[in-house]
Design a protein around this motif. Structure first.
Motif, PDB file in Angstrom:
ATOM      1  N   ILE A  57       0.831  -1.209   0.000  1.00  0.00           N
ATOM      2  CA  ILE A  57       0.000   0.000   0.000  1.00  0.00           C
ATOM      3  C   ILE A  57       0.863   1.256   0.000  1.00  0.00           C
ATOM      4  CG2 ILE A  57      -1.665   1.332   1.347  1.00  0.00           C
ATOM      5  CD1 ILE A  57      -2.853  -1.343   2.281  1.00  0.00           C
ATOM      6  N   LEU A  58       1.876   1.282   0.871  1.00  0.00           N
ATOM      7  CA  LEU A  58       2.730   2.469   0.957  1.00  0.00           C
ATOM      8  C   LEU A  58       3.540   2.679  -0.320  1.00  0.00           C
ATOM      9  CD1 LEU A  58       4.027   2.272   4.645  1.00  0.00           C
ATOM     10  CD2 LEU A  58       2.432   3.934   3.682  1.00  0.00           C
ATOM     11  N   SER A  59       4.024   1.602  -0.898  1.00  0.00           N
ATOM     12  CA  SER A  59       4.860   1.744  -2.096  1.00  0.00           C
ATOM     13  C   SER A  59       4.066   2.257  -3.285  1.00  0.00           C
ATOM     14  CB  SER A  59       5.500   0.395  -2.447  1.00  0.00           C
ATOM     15  OG  SER A  59       4.503  -0.563  -2.770  1.00  0.00           O
ATOM     16  N   THR A  60       2.773   1.961  -3.332  1.00  0.00           N
ATOM     17  CA  THR A  60       1.964   2.380  -4.478  1.00  0.00           C
ATOM     18  C   THR A  60       1.217   3.683  -4.241  1.00  0.00           C
ATOM     19  OG1 THR A  60       0.171   0.953  -3.666  1.00  0.00           O
ATOM     20  CG2 THR A  60       1.656   0.036  -5.343  1.00  0.00           C
ATOM     21  N   THR A  61       1.198   4.179  -3.000  1.00  0.00           N
ATOM     22  CA  THR A  61       0.474   5.423  -2.711  1.00  0.00           C
ATOM     23  C   THR A  61       1.404   6.534  -2.225  1.00  0.00           C
ATOM     24  OG1 THR A  61      -0.016   4.600  -0.468  1.00  0.00           O
ATOM     25  CG2 THR A  61      -1.671   4.221  -2.179  1.00  0.00           C
TER      26      THR A  61
END
Length: 485
Positions: free
Chosen positions: A94-98
């Motif tokens: 989630i963090l890597s894509t947002t």
């Protein structure tokens, strides 16, 4: 029933890994539009999720079988640790894509798949090491987020080269000051209860040093500085009996110096010099002769120097093309199976086909990083990207080649898969730097396409958006759309 499920799972693992690889190479070779790229990345994510779910089911039923099918404290501990691992993986995704928009989702997916394989194999080999690896994953992901936040501007690439050189020398001598000899090599540091391998972080500083040295016009002084540094590091590593890292440093130096000079005779001379140095090392150091003898004929000293490679070959042959299945092989008989020899354990229980597909992930990472380096206009950033790409590929080739008896076995780890905090942390640091460079390049392209720092009029912006939509399916540059693949 459990054995039947494990037997079927062998083929499902290969299918899932095959889908992941096909999607990855399609993205790299075809460079589709943004919408198509996002969909293909979602297919990869689905393959990763299914891989983890299947592994969780097999591990869960194995735990139940080991506890006489009773839901006791061991089962609840198992479920807690699995939930923790799933939470870390989901949080990273989630963090890597947002949070880090502009980084490469393809590169993230490759790392997530490698981490998934690592956790499954480590849990199968020894649950406590998998749990420790989960904690290290959490620490490493915090570190990579810090790196990505720090490097939103490229000030790191302006640090003076001699600071990186001092970092190399300072780290490489630490094992002499705080020795912790493991496996016959003096390459570990032990400070009270905390231990780590400095050479894993020397690689990062060394790549930055070479990139800074080669980031200027061709000068003979640059060659002297780089040669002197690699010579010092190689000598210290030889004294520490760290042959694998020595080989990696020397080959990395030769490839980067060839890229810098574009002179074939320098590359040929370097190769001949490396061969001569290897011959001298063979004559002077007994452990080098032992490694070479075990490589040439491990059966001549089966109970001694050839024991490790012989059991590795037994495991690979036992696995065949599709593997024996989880918990159906005997990988624990291989010495250092959780670190240096983990690829043999993977091939035994997942199969040679799965092992080949795993190698193709490392090849995809290498090709993508080289493509990133090719697009860089800044020479220092280009050198760093190329150095890290070569480093990933060399380290993977050296350990996999040693495990399958292609080259003499050396003690290095398989990036993102082998057990160990130092190896995992250094791999994540490299990943953070590479993703930062990809994001910097993406932002630069975005500014160029918008007419320079948002000075484009709204009418022009609408027109540009319409033109972008018209050519969306014909995009050739992965950095032309909103977010690299």
């Amino acid at each position: 029933m459990f054995n039947l499920c494990v037997s079927i799972s062998r083929f499902i693992y290969i299918i899932l890994m095959g889908i992941f690889i096909l999607c990855g190479y399609y993205l790299y070779l075809r460079r589709p539009s943004e919408r198509t790229s996002r969909e293909i990345c979602n297919y990869q994510t689905a393959a990763i999720i299914l891989f983890n779910l299947l592994s969780f089911v097999i591990l869960f039923f194995h735990e139940l079988q080991a506890n006489d099918w009773q839901f006791g404290e061991p089962i609840w501990n198992f479920l807690t640790k699995m939930a923790m691992a799933a939470g870390f993986m989901l949080g990273m995704h989630i963090l890597s894509t947002t949070l880090h928009r502009g980084t490469s989702r393809l590169l993230w997916n490759c790392v997530f798949m490698l981490l998934s394989v690592s956790l499954v194999v480590l849990w199968r080999l020894k649950a406590s090491t998998a749990i420790a690896q989960i904690y290290w994953m959490g620490i490493c992901f915090l570190v990579v987020n810090v790196v990505l936040l720090i490097m939103r501007r490229d000030w790191v690439f302006r640090i003076h080269k001699w600071i990186f050189a001092a970092g190399c020398l300072g780290l490489i001598v630490l094992p002499f000051l705080f020795p912790n000899k493991q496996g016959g090599s003096l390459n570990w540091v032990q400070i009270r209860s905390f231990g780590f391998q400095p050479s894993e972080f020397v690689k990062i500083a060394f790549v930055f040093f070479l990139a800074k040295v080669y980031g200027r016009q061709y000068k003979f002084r640059s060659l002297v500085e780089a040669t002197g540094m690699v010579g010092i590091l190689a000598l210290v590593l030889l004294v520490q009996n760290d042959l694998g890292t020595t080989l990696i440093f020397c080959v990395l130096f030769l490839l980067l110096i060839y890229d810098y000079t574009q002179k074939t005779f320098i590359l040929v001379g370097g190769i001949l010099g490396a061969c001569l140095a290897a011959l001298v090392a063979y004559k002077l150091f007994g452990h080098v002769r032992t490694r070479v003898s075990a490589w040439l004929n491990p059966w001549s000293d089966f109970e001694g120097g050839g024991y490790q490679i012989a059991h590795s070959l037994f495991a690979i042959v036992n696995g065949g093309w599709v593997g024996t299945g989880l918990f159906q092989g005997l990988p624990t008989y291989i010495p250092h199976v959780r670190t240096d020899m983990i690829f043999a354990a993977i091939v035994e229980e997942f199969g040679a086909v799965f092992g080949i597909l795993l190698v193709m992930i490392y090849m995809l990472i290498f090709l993508f990083i080289m493509d990133t380096a090719k697009r860089e206009k800044d020479l220092v950033r280009r050198g760093v990207a190329m150095g890290f790409g070569i480093l990933y590929m060399l380290q993977s080739f050296v350990i996999i080649g040693g495990v399958i008896k292609l080259i003499p076995l050396t003690g290095v780890t398989l990036p993102f898969i082998s057990y160990g905090g130092s190896s995992l942390l250094s791999s994540f640091l490299i990943l953070g730097v590479l993703q930062s460079m990809i994001r910097i390049h993406y932002m630069e392209r975005k500014e160029e396409s918008s007419g320079g720092k948002g000075q484009q009029s709204s009418k022009q912006a609408v027109k540009a958006k319409e033109q972008k939509g018209a050519r969306d399916d014909a995009i050739q540059d992965p950095y032309d759309f909103d977010g690299p693949y």
